[in-house]
Design a protein around this motif. Structure first.
Motif, short mmCIF file in Angstrom:
data_model
loop_
_atom_site.label_atom_id
_atom_site.label_comp_id
_atom_site.label_asym_id
_atom_site.label_seq_id
_atom_site.Cartn_x
_atom_site.Cartn_y
_atom_site.Cartn_z
N ILE A 108 -12.14 3.29 23.78
CA ILE A 108 -11.15 3.80 24.75
C ILE A 108 -11.98 4.76 25.60
N MET A 163 -15.65 11.41 21.78
CA MET A 163 -15.54 10.64 20.54
C MET A 163 -16.71 9.64 20.50
N HIS A 195 -8.31 3.08 17.24
CA HIS A 195 -9.52 3.28 18.04
C HIS A 195 -10.45 2.08 17.86
N HIS A 243 -11.60 8.44 25.64
CA HIS A 243 -11.99 9.09 24.38
C HIS A 243 -13.52 9.25 24.32
N CYS A 251 -15.87 5.43 20.31
CA CYS A 251 -14.59 4.78 20.57
C CYS A 251 -14.68 4.12 21.94
CU LIG Z 1 -10.39 6.34 20.60
#
Ligand SMILES: [Cu+2]
Length: 474
Positions: free
Chosen positions: A455, A463, A395, A458, A453
């Motif tokens: 991403i 997250m 991550h 995510h 994170c």
């Molecule tokens: Cu992530």
């Protein structure tokens, strides 16, 4: 014929065309037949007091990524991606962001040091046909930063549609450095993204739990919004400012002849000295500047590609001109930040454990909740943030409103090329990364900073956490 390391060059066109052929006659442009696009450098209005005022307009548009068909996109002042905002350290800037979309959006100035109420995050949104004005002073190091939406639960989709742009800061070090500086000639931005298309040639965004957990990845690669472009350069040293602007894909960039190159900058500063590399790993959100000597390639071509996907991303044609000697700067800057800490054990430590299990993405057991402030930080205090990844998937951890330095990666030193100031760090599976971080700008509970994170699926799924920065001395 030159040896190629990216084997999919040859089979790309036939393979990919087949996928679409059943539905519609959609064709790719011939690989490396389209020239690389260079985003405009946005001209500000300069006021009498020196204030530089920029205007951005988020809008719907369409682009012919593929032959004979248009794909619906979002763009900023253009049909896909946005212009480059280029400023000097010390500049006072004002940015007017007009939202001409049919949905809410907001822009985050990724990597910039500014108060929380000047930044865009999930707590702020610009309604359709409304605008938001922010003003702040640039007081940080030369590097390649960027801007992108940070709309609550919609960041991934809005970036995927095309909202993102570079934000370049120059300072004394970068102005005097013996580096290529001529935009689009030898100082070249590369925004690397991946996309997937449906059978009507529209972008195909999130549709499954798998996409949420693994991140949305495309099988088609864009460089500055063009599939498989080429660029013509002189036989000399070329500087690339590379942004991994993908939602979730990690890249390992290299040249097709495996030539070495030098990384000169990370997210938020130069490296003190150039670091020789053969490949460059970048996670979503991360940037790097590299220089490469192409003086030996007169009248030849090489490819810039990604060894993870085995894809060639950009063909570099070197002109038949007199070669210019490669100059490698010995020193680029001195990084004094975080160097005068006498006793690390006296610093406040905060632990962030990245959680990922079936259907759950969070940090320290919590999903992002706009009504909950996860951390309260004191203005100006240096802390150690300990980021733990007990899972397998890497991550990229990003923190707003600051630049940090890696203190340790799994109890070892940071890699040589990640010793610049950073705002996003990869935490691999089963790793613990400690960073030294100081916040010099306030953030209230109305407009807190985020850590998350990068991403984007995510982030949108939770997250992410929020923190305030308050002056405890008053
Ligand atoms: Cu992530």
């Amino acid at each position: 014929m030159q040896r190629r390391s990216f084997i999919r060059i040859a089979i790309f066109t036939s393979l990919s065309t087949q996928v679409f052929a059943k539905e519609k006659k959609i064709k790719f442009y011939k690989s490396f037949s389209q020239e690389l696009n260079f985003p405009d450098v946005l001209k500000p209005t300069i006021h009498k007091n020196g204030l530089k005022e920029f205007n951005l307009n988020l809008k719907e548009s369409q682009v012919s990524f593929l032959q004979n068909v248009k794909t619906k996109t979002y763009g900023i002042n253009s049909s896909f991606l946005g212009p480059i905002i280029k400023v000097q350290r010390g500049d006072e800037i004002k940015i007017n962001v007009l939202n001409s979309l049919k949905e809410k959006s907001v822009l985050h100035w990724h990597g910039l040091h500014l108060e929380g109420n000047c930044d865009g995050g999930p707590n702020r949104s610009i309604d359709p046909n409304s605008s938001w004005t922010t003003q702040f002073k640039i007081n940080q190091r030369a590097a390649t930063y960027w801007y992108h939406p940070h709309t609550h639960e919609k960041t991934g989709e809005q970036v995927f549609k095309g909202l993102a742009g570079l934000f370049i800061i120059e300072d004394k070090d970068s102005n005097k450095a013996d580096l290529p500086k001529e935009y689009a000639v030898d100082d070249i931005p590369l925004i690397i993204q991946d996309r997937r298309f449906d059978n009507k040639a529209e972008f195909l965004y999130k549709y499954s739990m798998h996409d949420v957990m693994m991140g949305v990845k495309g099988n088609i690669f864009l460089v500055n919004g063009v599939i498989r472009p080429y660029i013509n350069v002189s036989p000399k040293t070329i500087r690339f400012r590379i942004l991994n602007g993908s939602n979730s894909r990690f890249y390992s960039f290299e040249f097709s002849d495996k030539r070495g190159f030098y990384q000169i900058a990370g997210d938020a500063s130069f490296l003190e000295k150039p670091v020789e590399m053969k490949s460059l790993l970048l996670a979503p959100g991360q940037r790097a500047e590299v220089i490469v000597d192409l003086s030996d390639l007169k009248n030849k071509s090489i490819y810039f590609g990604d060894s993870y996907s085995d894809e060639s991303l950009l063909k570099i044609n070197v002109k038949d001109e007199k070669e210019q000697k490669f100059i490698l700067p010995s020193n680029l800057t001195k990084i004094h930040e975080y160097t005068n800490i006498k006793d690390l054990s006296s610093l406040k430590r905060r632990v962030f454990t990245l959680n990922m299990s079936m259907g759950f993405l969070g940090i320290n057991g919590r999903k992002m909740d706009m009504s909950y402030i996860n951390e309260k930080v004191s203005l100006g205090e240096t802390e150690i943030w300990v980021i733990k990844n007990p899972g397998r998937m890497p991550h990229p951890f990003h923190i707003h409103g600051c630049s940090f330095r890696i203190l340790s990666r799994n109890k070892k030193q940071a890699y040589l090329n990640e010793r610049a100031l950073l705002d996003t760090v990869i935490v691999f599976g089963n790793e613990i990364v400690e960073v030294l971080v100081q916040f010099n700008y306030k953030a209230s509970k109305e407009y807190p900073f985020m850590y998350h994170c990068h991403i984007l699926e995510h982030e949108d799924a939770g997250m992410m956490g929020q923190f305030t920065v308050e002056d405890k001395t008053i």
